[in-house]
Write an enzyme that holds these catalytic residues in place. Structure first.
Site, PDB file in Angstrom:
ATOM      1  N   GLU A   1      54.487   8.111  22.544  1.00  0.00           N
ATOM      2  CA  GLU A   1      54.009   9.483  22.481  1.00  0.00           C
ATOM      3  C   GLU A   1      54.860  10.297  23.459  1.00  0.00           C
ATOM      4  OE1 GLU A   1      49.760   9.098  23.584  1.00  0.00           O
ATOM      5  OE2 GLU A   1      49.213   8.620  21.699  1.00  0.00           O
TER       6      GLU A   1
ATOM      7  N   GLU B   1      51.530 -14.490  25.889  1.00  0.00           N
ATOM      8  CA  GLU B   1      51.270 -14.001  27.088  1.00  0.00           C
ATOM      9  C   GLU B   1      51.426 -15.246  28.343  1.00  0.00           C
ATOM     10  OE1 GLU B   1      46.845 -14.254  28.840  1.00  0.00           O
ATOM     11  OE2 GLU B   1      47.146 -12.577  27.072  1.00  0.00           O
TER      12      GLU B   1
END
Length: 270
Positions: free
Chosen positions: A79, A110
């Site tokens: 963004e 992960e």
């Protein structure tokens, strides 16, 4: 020691509650998040200062995370270009398992403590940059390994975690610990912890971009004009900055391509 984000919910028999009761209880818990963030303000300020300094010297900001935390980093990074008109690679969000993990969980991604540094290295990361690890639990191996490797390469490190005294925070030069406590749905850290992380990331990049001169007054003068709504917003911003009418402002914006350039041209030539 059990992390606070993994503790038993303060609510029980959720499957027996009405819709109204569930919503009320979730909303009550959400109200505590901003208070938790406020307690970490000194840590957030220190990290924002470091990021600002490195970026003014030509550095970049990298987020690393897994699951929800990784997605939040990707969202915040993605963004920045449309909001502030910066290059797409100034703020980079990296998620364990690669971009495919944004939509679909990648099993055990992960747990790889070596992969984050490999992912960072693909961007030719240097000691001008900053790496911020995002992990609600503060125990994610991917993030711990990435921060450890960054430290070894003299790269400034920070983190956003939602437990105190975590291994991730121990690896970060500038840790941000927002202790959000048990989730409404036990262990579902996409809820309060995720909200807290989103708030902190918003604060970091917005503050840094303001410090870099990407905002004038309270306006996004460098935003990308990528759709009709944003073009209309841009025209109105030019009107506000110059006092000219809508058609004239629209012509200026169309000619110069940004609110800042349009307003500057007007003031230089009026």
């Amino acid at each position: 020691m059990q992390s606070s984000t993994e503790k038993e919910s303060n609510y029980n028999n959720l499957d027996q509650k009405s819709i109204a009761e569930i919503l009320k209880d979730i909303n009550y818990e959400d109200k505590t998040v901003a208070v938790s963030v406020s307690k970490a303000m000194p840590q957030i300020e220190k990290l924002a200062e470091v990021i600002t300094g490195r970026m003014k010297a030509g550095g970049r900001l990298f987020y690393i995370g897994a699951g929800t935390s990784g997605r939040l980093g990707v969202v915040d990074a993605s963004e920045c270009p449309p909001t502030f008109g910066v290059p797409f690679d100034l703020v980079v969000g990296i998620i364990a398992g690669g971009d495919g993990a944004i939509r679909k969980a990648v099993e055990f991604a992960e747990d790889d403590a070596e992969q984050a540094w490999k992912d960072l290295s693909a961007y030719d990361i240097t000691d001008k940059d900053v790496v911020v690890g995002i992990a609600a639990s503060g125990t994610t191996p991917y993030v711990i390994g990435g921060l450890k490797a960054a430290n070894q390469n003299k790269i400034a490190t920070g983190c956003v975690v939602c437990n105190s005294g975590s291994p991730v925070a121990a690896e970060a030069n500038y840790p941000v610990e927002v202790v959000t406590g048990p989730e409404f749905l036990t262990g579902s850290t996409r809820m309060k912890a995720g909200t807290a992380q989103k708030l902190v990331l918003n604060m970091l990049t917005t503050t840094v971009m303001i410090q870099l001169g990407k905002v004038k007054g309270n306006k996004m003068v460098d935003m990308q004009l990528s759709n009709d709504k944003l073009i209309d917003r841009g025209v109105k911003m030019v009107m506000s900055e110059t006092g000219i009418d809508y058609p004239t402002a629209a012509d200026l914006l169309n000619t110069h391509g940004s609110v800042r350039k349009a307003a500057d041209f007007y003031h230089q030539n009026k």
